[in-house]
Design a protein around this motif. Structure first.
Motif, PDB file in Angstrom:
ATOM      1  N   GLN A  43      -0.038 -10.112  -1.640  1.00  0.00           N
ATOM      2  CA  GLN A  43      -0.105 -11.332  -0.830  1.00  0.00           C
ATOM      3  C   GLN A  43      -1.122 -11.187   0.295  1.00  0.00           C
ATOM      4  O   GLN A  43      -1.901 -12.113   0.583  1.00  0.00           O
ATOM      5  CB  GLN A  43       1.272 -11.641  -0.248  1.00  0.00           C
ATOM      6  CG  GLN A  43       2.327 -11.968  -1.284  1.00  0.00           C
ATOM      7  CD  GLN A  43       3.733 -11.890  -0.707  1.00  0.00           C
ATOM      8  OE1 GLN A  43       3.922 -11.843   0.510  1.00  0.00           O
ATOM      9  NE2 GLN A  43       4.732 -11.879  -1.573  1.00  0.00           N
ATOM     10  N   TRP A  44      -1.092 -10.008   0.928  1.00  0.00           N
ATOM     11  CA  TRP A  44      -2.008  -9.731   2.044  1.00  0.00           C
ATOM     12  C   TRP A  44      -3.467  -9.786   1.591  1.00  0.00           C
ATOM     13  O   TRP A  44      -4.286 -10.467   2.199  1.00  0.00           O
ATOM     14  CB  TRP A  44      -1.644  -8.364   2.628  1.00  0.00           C
ATOM     15  CG  TRP A  44      -2.651  -7.677   3.476  1.00  0.00           C
ATOM     16  CD1 TRP A  44      -3.250  -8.158   4.597  1.00  0.00           C
ATOM     17  CD2 TRP A  44      -3.159  -6.349   3.290  1.00  0.00           C
ATOM     18  NE1 TRP A  44      -4.091  -7.200   5.126  1.00  0.00           N
ATOM     19  CE2 TRP A  44      -4.049  -6.098   4.351  1.00  0.00           C
ATOM     20  CE3 TRP A  44      -2.925  -5.345   2.352  1.00  0.00           C
ATOM     21  CZ2 TRP A  44      -4.732  -4.879   4.472  1.00  0.00           C
ATOM     22  CZ3 TRP A  44      -3.590  -4.139   2.477  1.00  0.00           C
ATOM     23  CH2 TRP A  44      -4.491  -3.905   3.527  1.00  0.00           C
ATOM     24  N   GLN A  46      -4.717 -11.174  -1.018  1.00  0.00           N
ATOM     25  CA  GLN A  46      -5.091 -12.512  -1.474  1.00  0.00           C
ATOM     26  C   GLN A  46      -5.527 -13.378  -0.293  1.00  0.00           C
ATOM     27  O   GLN A  46      -6.476 -14.155  -0.395  1.00  0.00           O
ATOM     28  CB  GLN A  46      -3.925 -13.170  -2.206  1.00  0.00           C
ATOM     29  CG  GLN A  46      -4.267 -14.532  -2.799  1.00  0.00           C
ATOM     30  CD  GLN A  46      -3.119 -15.136  -3.570  1.00  0.00           C
ATOM     31  OE1 GLN A  46      -1.963 -14.732  -3.435  1.00  0.00           O
ATOM     32  NE2 GLN A  46      -3.422 -16.103  -4.406  1.00  0.00           N
ATOM     33  N   ARG A  47      -4.823 -13.212   0.838  1.00  0.00           N
ATOM     34  CA  ARG A  47      -5.156 -14.009   2.022  1.00  0.00           C
ATOM     35  C   ARG A  47      -6.311 -13.402   2.815  1.00  0.00           C
ATOM     36  O   ARG A  47      -7.035 -14.116   3.498  1.00  0.00           O
ATOM     37  CB  ARG A  47      -3.922 -14.131   2.927  1.00  0.00           C
ATOM     38  CG  ARG A  47      -2.714 -14.800   2.292  1.00  0.00           C
ATOM     39  CD  ARG A  47      -2.947 -16.246   1.900  1.00  0.00           C
ATOM     40  NE  ARG A  47      -3.037 -17.144   3.014  1.00  0.00           N
ATOM     41  CZ  ARG A  47      -2.017 -17.879   3.481  1.00  0.00           C
ATOM     42  NH1 ARG A  47      -0.822 -17.795   2.906  1.00  0.00           N
ATOM     43  NH2 ARG A  47      -2.193 -18.693   4.496  1.00  0.00           N
ATOM     44  N   TRP A  48      -6.472 -12.084   2.748  1.00  0.00           N
ATOM     45  CA  TRP A  48      -7.520 -11.419   3.535  1.00  0.00           C
ATOM     46  C   TRP A  48      -8.092 -10.246   2.736  1.00  0.00           C
ATOM     47  O   TRP A  48      -7.743  -9.097   2.937  1.00  0.00           O
ATOM     48  CB  TRP A  48      -6.954 -10.960   4.864  1.00  0.00           C
ATOM     49  CG  TRP A  48      -7.973 -10.432   5.851  1.00  0.00           C
ATOM     50  CD1 TRP A  48      -7.916  -9.251   6.521  1.00  0.00           C
ATOM     51  CD2 TRP A  48      -9.200 -11.069   6.264  1.00  0.00           C
ATOM     52  NE1 TRP A  48      -9.015  -9.110   7.339  1.00  0.00           N
ATOM     53  CE2 TRP A  48      -9.826 -10.218   7.203  1.00  0.00           C
ATOM     54  CE3 TRP A  48      -9.823 -12.270   5.947  1.00  0.00           C
ATOM     55  CZ2 TRP A  48     -11.039 -10.525   7.811  1.00  0.00           C
ATOM     56  CZ3 TRP A  48     -11.040 -12.579   6.559  1.00  0.00           C
ATOM     57  CH2 TRP A  48     -11.630 -11.715   7.479  1.00  0.00           C
ATOM     58  N   ILE A  57       0.378 -15.122   9.339  1.00  0.00           N
ATOM     59  CA  ILE A  57       0.437 -16.351   8.570  1.00  0.00           C
ATOM     60  C   ILE A  57       1.321 -17.338   9.312  1.00  0.00           C
ATOM     61  O   ILE A  57       2.468 -17.025   9.650  1.00  0.00           O
ATOM     62  CB  ILE A  57       1.001 -16.124   7.152  1.00  0.00           C
ATOM     63  CG1 ILE A  57       0.206 -15.059   6.400  1.00  0.00           C
ATOM     64  CG2 ILE A  57       1.034 -17.436   6.370  1.00  0.00           C
ATOM     65  CD1 ILE A  57      -1.208 -15.446   6.085  1.00  0.00           C
ATOM     66  N   ASP A  60       0.241 -22.691   6.430  1.00  0.00           N
ATOM     67  CA  ASP A  60      -0.905 -22.508   5.537  1.00  0.00           C
ATOM     68  C   ASP A  60      -2.083 -21.851   6.235  1.00  0.00           C
ATOM     69  O   ASP A  60      -3.157 -21.706   5.635  1.00  0.00           O
ATOM     70  CB  ASP A  60      -1.348 -23.862   4.966  1.00  0.00           C
ATOM     71  CG  ASP A  60      -0.298 -24.483   4.068  1.00  0.00           C
ATOM     72  OD1 ASP A  60       0.427 -23.730   3.396  1.00  0.00           O
ATOM     73  OD2 ASP A  60      -0.211 -25.730   4.045  1.00  0.00           O
ATOM     74  N   SER A  62      -4.049 -18.762   8.071  1.00  0.00           N
ATOM     75  CA  SER A  62      -4.169 -17.308   8.207  1.00  0.00           C
ATOM     76  C   SER A  62      -4.961 -16.978   9.457  1.00  0.00           C
ATOM     77  O   SER A  62      -5.999 -17.605   9.719  1.00  0.00           O
ATOM     78  CB  SER A  62      -4.874 -16.707   6.989  1.00  0.00           C
ATOM     79  OG  SER A  62      -4.179 -16.963   5.795  1.00  0.00           O
TER      80      SER A  62
END
Length: 219
Positions: A43-44, A46-48, A57, A60, A62
């Motif tokens: 998850q991490w 994917q976001r960064w 987070i 929505d 980041s």
């Protein structure tokens, strides 16, 4: 949806953000990044995808980079402790000290740690020697700035102190702050006694064996 913070309790930069969250009792869910939580790592990243933590987070949205995260929290989730003053020049001084602790205290510590993690004794010693030189310069400068101040930028606990607490905590492990710097020693002790940082230190205590230069039996 509550705030999510991805990081590790032994990470200095994760601790920097945890201090800000604890100072204002902001509710959040902590997602520890480690071998036992591959789903959080996915998850991490994917976001960064740059792979740096902590990551905040908020719905929505980041937010990355610790100083930005703390300023974001003040804007979006304000509390009684104002970590960045409203007066522009005072805020500039706080931001300067925040950058000083990140760049001139924590960066040499990270350099020494990286050298130790190579497993090469020569690189370990070279990196630590470089860190000692840089930290001595930082300690001397800080000692000259602290007379008459309770906290890094004056009488109010701020973003600068969120940066200073973990930076000086680990710096003293890499290169002991000597008695030549009594004001800096007292300041480090005040930071350790601050409930928000004391909580972060205690939460990370079980991970001290991970410090590659050997964690001293103190603090």
């Amino acid at each position: 949806m509550s705030l999510l913070l991805y990081g590790h309790p032994f990470s200095s930069y994760t601790q920097k953000v945890l201090i800000a969250l604890y100072e204002n009792a902001i509710a959040f869910e902590f997602r520890l990044l480690g071998p036992d939580t591959p789903e959080y790592i996915g998850q991490w990243l994917q976001r960064w995808p740059l792979g740096k933590f902590p990551l905040l987070i908020d719905g929505d949205h980041s937010v990355v980079e610790t100083s930005i995260i703390i300023e974001y929290l003040q804007l979006k989730h304000p509390g009684p402790v104002q970590l960045l003053p409203g007066q522009p020049m005072a805020a500039l001084d706080v931001r300067f000290h925040d950058r000083f602790f990140d760049l001139h205290v924590m960066s040499p510590v990270q350099h020494a740690v990286a050298g130790a993690l190579t497993g090469d004794d020569g690189k370990r010693d070279e990196a630590r020697g470089f860190a000692v030189q840089k930290l001595e310069l930082a300690y001397a400068w800080l000692e000259s700035q602290l007379p008459g101040r309770t906290w890094a930028s004056g009488e109010a606990f701020s973003l600068a102190d969120c940066a200073a607490a973990p930076a000086l905590f680990y710096a003293d492990w890499v290169h002991r702050i000597s008695d030549d710097y009594p004001l800096l020693l007292d300041y480090r002790q005040r930071l350790l006694q601050r409930p928000s940082f004391a909580r972060a230190v205690n939460e990370a205590r079980s991970y001290r064996h991970l410090f590659p230069l050997g964690a001293p039996d103190r603090d």
